[in-house]
Design an enzyme around this catalytic site. Structure first.
Site, PDB file in Angstrom:
ATOM      1  N   ARG A  35       0.769  -1.363   0.086  1.00 43.03           N
ATOM      2  CA  ARG A  35       0.083  -0.085   0.194  1.00 43.03           C
ATOM      3  C   ARG A  35       0.758   1.341  -0.101  1.00 43.03           C
ATOM      4  O   ARG A  35       0.440   2.275  -0.430  1.00 43.03           O
ATOM      5  CB  ARG A  35      -1.000  -0.081   1.205  1.00 43.03           C
ATOM      6  N   LYS A 196     -19.175 -17.453   0.594  1.00 40.09           N
ATOM      7  CA  LYS A 196     -20.552 -17.400   0.768  1.00 40.09           C
ATOM      8  C   LYS A 196     -21.279 -16.584  -0.648  1.00 40.09           C
ATOM      9  O   LYS A 196     -20.735 -15.746  -0.961  1.00 40.09           O
ATOM     10  CB  LYS A 196     -20.791 -16.819   1.898  1.00 40.09           C
ATOM     11  N   GLY A 352     -10.314  -9.190  -1.123  1.00 43.78           N
ATOM     12  CA  GLY A 352      -9.155  -9.605  -0.206  1.00 43.78           C
ATOM     13  C   GLY A 352      -8.592 -11.159  -0.748  1.00 43.78           C
ATOM     14  O   GLY A 352      -7.308 -10.834  -0.996  1.00 43.78           O
ATOM     15  N   GLY A 375     -13.421  -4.324  -0.035  1.00 46.25           N
ATOM     16  CA  GLY A 375     -14.658  -4.238   0.212  1.00 46.25           C
ATOM     17  C   GLY A 375     -15.024  -3.058  -0.928  1.00 46.25           C
ATOM     18  O   GLY A 375     -16.351  -3.021  -1.276  1.00 46.25           O
TER      19      GLY A 375
END
Ligand code: AMP
Length: 394
Positions: A35, A196, A352, A375
């Protein structure tokens, strides 16, 4: 909208929201500088002519807590920038103002962790104003927090009606998302893996409207398989989403999208690295066994689709890649993306765990773009307006 490349920063102070939320070891050393490296072009561009005030969050501190001080990243940051970066023990207040007043063109100052103040996450206007008063220009380069309406990521922009812009990280993210969502070269393939269905359902629905091929893999597979009457043993399943899964299959047919589910599966008799394994057709998993990765036939099918695509977006591993025994599918998909990239396909990896996977296999420089925001990227793909993006654009 102002543009960082064309903007003249001479004699100006720019406050730059970066994402320096990096992992530290127990000696408080930076263990992954991705980052920081990502923010360098923006920092260097501004410091060529103006002064840079860097602000970020680090971790989830509850109030002021040394453990989460951004001073820990200072040595790494200075090393990477190639000159000494200054630091101030706070992000607002008199000491900060004095330090900022002394900044000359070319200077770089890092402020203390924004989240030492709860006002940051609350999006407090007065806190944002105090940050804004430090500078002439606001640059947002933190894509990872662009989906949050925090003081430093969105609210602060109101105080710079003229002089606000994206940095190169956000510009790059938006450009690559644009290449996938707005004018993709076809065939366009999305690979959605991960755990999921529930966390990806909106993304799946949105992408169905855009893609030619939709590959479903990972833990999501078994909800689809159970919904069509297959036997899934003890595999991960979300029983509340069975109808939803069938609706997705139906919608894909209506939209003429090639929905591709695994045909064979690597099963385990335990969720453990040393479990016994066997490959079965995806609808015939035995009682007491669970699917933890895709099987060899599926790998071949996925590879063919990926390497014949002109644009690919990948989110989520095809199996439990954290355990070597169940990593092969994810590795093969990652390699297929590399092959496709070599043939001129635009490949975007975001979210992620697929980012973690591509880095684990050291392939991040062999694909077109690796997103810095998990996200934020998912929310963008869902079609949501991201506060950090909107605040600059409006
Ligand atoms: P996500 O954050 O939704 O992308 O999910 C990533 C996680 O999904 C990783 O930690 C994987 O281990 C997990 N995962 C992938 N495939 C499976 C599977 N077949 N069963 C259980 N977990 C899985």
């Amino acid at each position: 909208m102002k543009n960082i490349t064309n903007f003249d920063f001479t004699n100006k102070k720019a406050i730059v929201r970066v994402d320096f939320n990096v992992p530290l070891n127990d000696k408080f050393e930076v263990t992954d500088d991705t980052r920081i490296v990502a923010a360098l072009p923006t920092i260097k561009k501004i410091a060529e002519t103006g002064a840079v005030i860097l602000m970020s969050h680090l971790g989830r501190p509850k109030g002021k807590d040394e453990k989460f001080s951004l001073k820990h990243i200072l040595p790494k940051l200075s090393e990477l920038v190639g000159k000494e970066v200054m630091f101030v023990n706070d992000c607002i207040g008199e000491e900060v103002k004095e330090k900022v007043a002394s900044l000359k063109n070319g200077d770089i100052l890092l402020l203390e962790n924004l989240r030492f103040y709860p006002e940051e996450k609350k999006g407090d206007r007065n806190f944002a104003k105090q940050l804004a008063e430090l500078a002439d220009v606001y640059v947002n380069d933190a894509f990872g927090t662009a989906h949050r309406a925090h003081a430093s990521t969105a609210i602060i922009a109101d105080f710079f009606p003229e002089n606000k812009m994206f940095g190169y990280v956000i510009e790059g993210e938006l450009e690559s998302l644009h290449k996938v969502l707005d004018e993709p070269k076809r065939p366009l393939t999305a690979i959605l893996g991960g755990a999921k269905v529930s966390s990806k359902i909106t993304v799946i629905e949105k992408l169905l409207e855009k893609v030619d091929n939709l590959i479903i893999a990972g833990g999501m597979t078994y909800t689809f398989v159970k919904a069509r009457g297959g036997k899934i043993g003890t595999s991960l399943v979300e029983d509340d989403y069975l109808d939803m899964a069938n609706n997705i299959v139906k919608k894909a047919k209506e939209l003429n999208v090639n929905l591709i589910l695994p045909v064979d599966i690597l099963n385990a008799d335990d969720f453990a690295p040393d479990a016994n394994t066997q490959v079965t057709p995806v609808d015939e998993i035995k009682d007491g066994w669970m699917g933890l990765d895709i099987g060899p036939k599926t790998i071949e099918i996925f590879k063919k689709v990926i390497t014949e695509s002109k644009t690919v977006i990948w989110n989520g591993p095809t199996g439990v890649f954290e355990m070597d025994k169940f990593a092969n599918g994810t590795i093969q998909v990652a390699n297929a993306l590399v092959d496709a990239t070599e043939k001129g396909c635009f490949t975007l990896i975001g979210g992620g765990d697929s980012v973690a996977a591509i880095k684990k296999y050291k392939l991040e420089n062999k694909v077109s773009y690796v997103s810095t925001g998990g996200g934020a990227m998912l929310e963008f793909l869902e079609g949501k307006a991201l506060p950090g993006i909107e605040a600059i654009r409006k």
